[in-house]
Design a protein around this motif. Sequence first.
Motif, PDB file in Angstrom:
ATOM      1  N   LEU A 191     -76.268   0.594  50.397  1.00  6.68           N
ATOM      2  CA  LEU A 191     -75.703   1.328  49.137  1.00  6.68           C
ATOM      3  C   LEU A 191     -76.873   1.708  47.814  1.00  6.68           C
ATOM      4  N   GLN A 192     -77.958   0.918  48.052  1.00  4.20           N
ATOM      5  CA  GLN A 192     -78.869   1.339  47.150  1.00  4.20           C
ATOM      6  C   GLN A 192     -79.463   2.755  47.361  1.00  4.20           C
ATOM      7  N   ASP A 193     -79.277   3.016  48.783  1.00  6.14           N
ATOM      8  CA  ASP A 193     -79.714   4.307  49.172  1.00  6.14           C
ATOM      9  C   ASP A 193     -78.753   5.292  48.363  1.00  6.14           C
ATOM     10  N   VAL A 194     -77.476   5.007  48.869  1.00  9.81           N
ATOM     11  CA  VAL A 194     -76.177   5.777  48.468  1.00  9.81           C
ATOM     12  C   VAL A 194     -76.411   5.843  46.701  1.00  9.81           C
ATOM     13  N   VAL A 195     -76.652   4.918  46.297  1.00  9.43           N
ATOM     14  CA  VAL A 195     -76.820   4.801  44.616  1.00  9.43           C
ATOM     15  C   VAL A 195     -77.922   5.879  44.404  1.00  9.43           C
ATOM     16  N   LEU A 242     -76.756   9.299  44.822  1.00  8.29           N
ATOM     17  CA  LEU A 242     -75.711   9.622  43.896  1.00  8.29           C
ATOM     18  C   LEU A 242     -76.277   9.778  42.564  1.00  8.29           C
ATOM     19  N   LYS A 243     -77.304   9.118  42.409  1.00  6.55           N
ATOM     20  CA  LYS A 243     -78.255   9.199  41.010  1.00  6.55           C
ATOM     21  C   LYS A 243     -78.740  10.685  40.971  1.00  6.55           C
ATOM     22  N   ILE A 244     -79.458  10.825  42.138  1.00  5.91           N
ATOM     23  CA  ILE A 244     -80.092  12.225  42.102  1.00  5.91           C
ATOM     24  C   ILE A 244     -79.093  13.152  41.791  1.00  5.91           C
ATOM     25  N   LYS A 245     -78.019  13.036  42.796  1.00 10.38           N
ATOM     26  CA  LYS A 245     -76.833  14.078  42.583  1.00 10.38           C
ATOM     27  C   LYS A 245     -76.462  13.958  41.152  1.00 10.38           C
ATOM     28  N   CYS A 246     -76.106  12.991  40.692  1.00 10.44           N
ATOM     29  CA  CYS A 246     -75.506  12.952  39.220  1.00 10.44           C
ATOM     30  C   CYS A 246     -76.587  13.565  38.305  1.00 10.44           C
ATOM     31  N   ALA A 247     -77.944  13.389  38.389  1.00 15.01           N
ATOM     32  CA  ALA A 247     -78.755  13.921  37.671  1.00 15.01           C
ATOM     33  C   ALA A 247     -78.592  15.725  37.738  1.00 15.01           C
ATOM     34  N   ASN A 248     -78.520  15.836  39.198  1.00 12.93           N
ATOM     35  CA  ASN A 248     -78.465  17.360  39.439  1.00 12.93           C
ATOM     36  C   ASN A 248     -77.228  17.740  38.637  1.00 12.93           C
TER      37      ASN A 248
END
Lengths: 714, 452
Positions: free
Chosen positions: A335-339, A342-348
């Motif tokens: 999940l950490q990886d996913v997070v 996602l964070k990266i995605k979110c940032a993008n």
Amino acid sequence: MSQTGNPREDTEEAGPSVDSENPEERIAARRLRIAARSEAKKRQELGDDSHEKKEIKEEARKSQHQVEQSEKRMIKLQSDGTELVTNIQVAADSRESQRQTEVEEAHRLRVEKLENEAKSSLEKFEEITRKWTVAKMKEIPQDLRDSLSSQQQLCALLIEDKNKLILELQQEMKLSDDRYVKNLKKQAEDVDLMIERMEDQVKFLMGSYRDELDQIENSFEHERKILLTGNRTKWEQYMKERRDKELENVMQRMKRVDEYEVLLQQLRTEDAEEYNMIKIKLDTDVQILEQQLQQMKATYQLNQEKLEYNFQVLKKRDEENTITKSQQKRKITRLQDVVNNLKIKCANQEKQSREENQNLTDDYTRIMQQYKHMQKKMRHFAAIDAKKFEEVWLMNEEEVKALVEKALDTDRLVHEQQLGLAWQRPSLAFMERCGPLQPQRQAQKTAHQAISELLQLGQTSGCSPGKGNSEVEREREGSEAEHSGTVSAKMVKKLLELLCDEAGFLIESKLLKLLSPLEKDEQSLMKLDSIFTAMGIESEEDVYKLADFFMKYRHTQGEQTQDASAKWGVASPQAERGEFTSSCSPPSDLIHPNDVLVALRAFTAHHCRPRELATSHQPSMLGLGGRDDTEDAAYWEAMGDVIPEAKLKIWGALETALYKYHIVLTERSKFITDTQSLKQQNTELRMLLHQYVNSRVNAELEIPPNLVMQLAPE
Amino acid sequence: MSKSPGAGMYPPIAKLNLAADPRKMRRIIAEDPEWSLTVVPLLSNLCLQHIVRNFEEKPILEELLPRHKDYVLERLSPSLPLQVTANLISDDGYWKRCCKQRWGLCDVSSYGHSWKRMFFERHLENIIELYIPDATDPKTVLGMVPLCRNYVKRLDISQLMPPIKEPQKSEDDDNSDSASDMGMDGPSMDHFDFGILLDKLSHLEEFHVVYRVKGCGMNFEWNLFEFTFRDCESLAKALKSCKTLRVLRIHQSKVDDEKCRQLVNNLLDHPSLKELNLSHNLIGDRGARAIGKLLNRSKLESLTVYDNNIRGPGAQAIAYALAKNSSLLSLNLRLNRLGDEGGQAIAQALLKNRTLKWLHLGGNEMTEPTATVLSQVLVQNNTLRSINLSCNRLGMDGGKVLEEGMCHNSSMVECDIRLTEVGQESDYCISQVVRNNQNQAHRKHNTEENLA
């Protein structure tokens, strides 16, 4: 010769001897003491140090005497010794000075002698020289020989004298040489003696120093012994005292021991009894406790089993937990990886959206600009449209007017020529006007203007209550008449003032602060303005409506003052005029200040609905949209109705009649033309006949036209 | 040190085994009975020895550890060239060895307990004493200057060689008598010129010089004891240039009036001169007058001019200066010819002077009149602590007068009246007073010391 003095003696003498005796002596004594002390220290242990010091200190007083004595003795010895040594020097000095005087004396004598001798020899020499001159005179050889021999004798005598003197001097020299040697010897002896004495002195001094040292040491020793014995007796005395005391203590102790033993015996028996009792009691206790213990053991067994079971269960669970924990951990990592993703995605995404937003804002600004541009364009077009409209209108009107004129003209012609009737021109008022119809209503004044006017009025009236304001008043009345005619400007003004005072809470505090430096009227104006904006009152009409409402409200409220207020309210013009003359107004019965708020609320509740309705069909703020075209149709209709219906009927009947007449006429003209053409044909045929009759040319033609017709197509 | 190389190879192994097994160590001892760990020189010692051996080429000292430094200093040869050692080695032990090797008899206490100072002073003295003008290269002296400049505080020149035409001059050369006799007549009789040396010795404080030849024996000639004008001139200039000088002594050098005046002229206003000693010379009254002038134009504390030829007028000049002087502590006029004239003048001056503590007027042909004035001095002056009147014919009356004066005195600690023909009574009285004063002074001194 004189500087053969003994340098060693001098060096001995050069250092002041007696002056330095005292310090030397003192230093020697001190050294001695220090040496003795250090030696004693060396000999004895370190522990005795302080004791020793004390001893020395105590001794010092007694031994000081000895030391001083020794010191004195040594000084004496030393000075005596130095005297003994220096005696030689002094003797040598005196000898030297004596010698010097002797030498001086001898020198003086010698010089005298030499001078005498020189004088006598000079005399003799002069005599000889004199005799030489005498001898020169002599011519007898005998005499000459005599004189020469005498001369020779004299010379010899002179030389002898000189030689004698020389001999004497040489002897003297020899003597002085001898003396010098003797002196040297004597001085050497002196030096030897001196050295000897010095050595003796040194030895003697050393011996005496040693003696003194011994004496001092002895005295110290003696003192020490005395001190030691004294201390020892003291010590023994103290020891004895101590011993006695100890003995006494021992006796006391033994006595006390006996006492305590008796006491102990007693206590022991008591304790034994107590012990037995307690033992029995404790035995029973032990039994009880053993029973309890058994019970407890049983329960313990049980509990143990239970606990073991529990333990097993828990162990299992623990294992499970560990498994699940590991799973969870793995999950967590996943999940950490996913997070992270996602964070990266979110940032993008954020970045993207920010960009989009930026784009959109750009678009928006662009579109806004376009919109504004469009509006401007629209306004422009609207203006142009209006202008065009006017132009079209004018053109059409002109055309229509021409047509009307034409119609009227034709009507007139029809009437006058065809019908032969007298023609009257109908009244055509609309013909005079030109341009599009203007809307009759003038732009309404805004509430602000109204208030300012009202306030102005109040002021002017306050300032000059004469004729000056009557014109304004009239004008105002004129405008007021349109609205209600019931409320006078004065009233309204008062009302407004009241409102300004009472509804102050509607004004923003910031505004109040800003307003404070302004004049009173200005202030109230601004205040009212803000109150009105808060209440949604915009136009002058609304203001008057408000005033009206207030009046009515008061009417409904106050029963007892109805009459007076009705007089105030309805018959305002007269009353006002009357009041203007008196220039002062008691407006207390206008509306009670306490009721203002209630009235205001009622008004807003009442007033808001129509406002909303009004605002709904008033969307355009452009100001030129709402041109009403209702009268246009009528206008144009009127234009069209220049020729009335009756006349048109007449015109229709006339047309039909004329049509019929026209048909007849055309038939007639047709017949005329037919006849004419028939006449012409007749004439032409006549002519042709004539020609054919007359022409033989055809016959004469060499080439027949048939042939020509055939050749031409080839 | 003289170990075989085989033995030298063992130590590391032996050291290892020493801890492990004592028997093995014993085995090694069995092989070489003289072997022991202590005999094996350490590498550091070897290095130090090497340094010692090659010190002349490569002087390494300051970089060493203190322990090693001591080791090296102990072993350095005293015959190393001074150019290497002078400014590098300050250790007294080394210089002690140098001194002992060179002179044998040494009394370091008179050199401020510094062996190095002693070495350099005596070395320089030797060089100067053996310097022969025109024969010796002045560079031998000047070469020493940079080496010994910082250490020489006193120069005691006990002889100065005159220039000699012969290649060598020595005491046992009998033939040179007549030849040198002839040579002495030549114009160049000047000795070593101190002008080239004194101004370079920046620490020089004492300077003793004698213009004579030591131990000439049967070769004696008057010319050997000559102090020429040019010598005097150069010496005077040299003295003037030496600003640190405190003590000057010129003995037995035939300093007469002219030379004395020249010397004094150059010593006027000298910044540091404290002690002047011109004994055993030929100074007369004019010279004494010059010295009197010097007294009040310098910081002189001690003046010694005994065994000269100063008479009454000279003494008067000195007395005149003494009356106004406030720095002089000690005055020695022994064995002059002052006479009553000079003695009275000096005594009169002492009535005014308040600084002089030590006065020596022995052997001056003074008689009773002087004694009367001196008795007055004894009454009035209480700074004078020591007076020596020996070998003057004061006579019985003079002794009585002095006794009277002495009775009123409490400061005199020493009074020498031997061989003055005073009566025994007065002699005894005077000595009693002196003893009393001594005791008092002693007591006072003791109490002062105790307080301190």
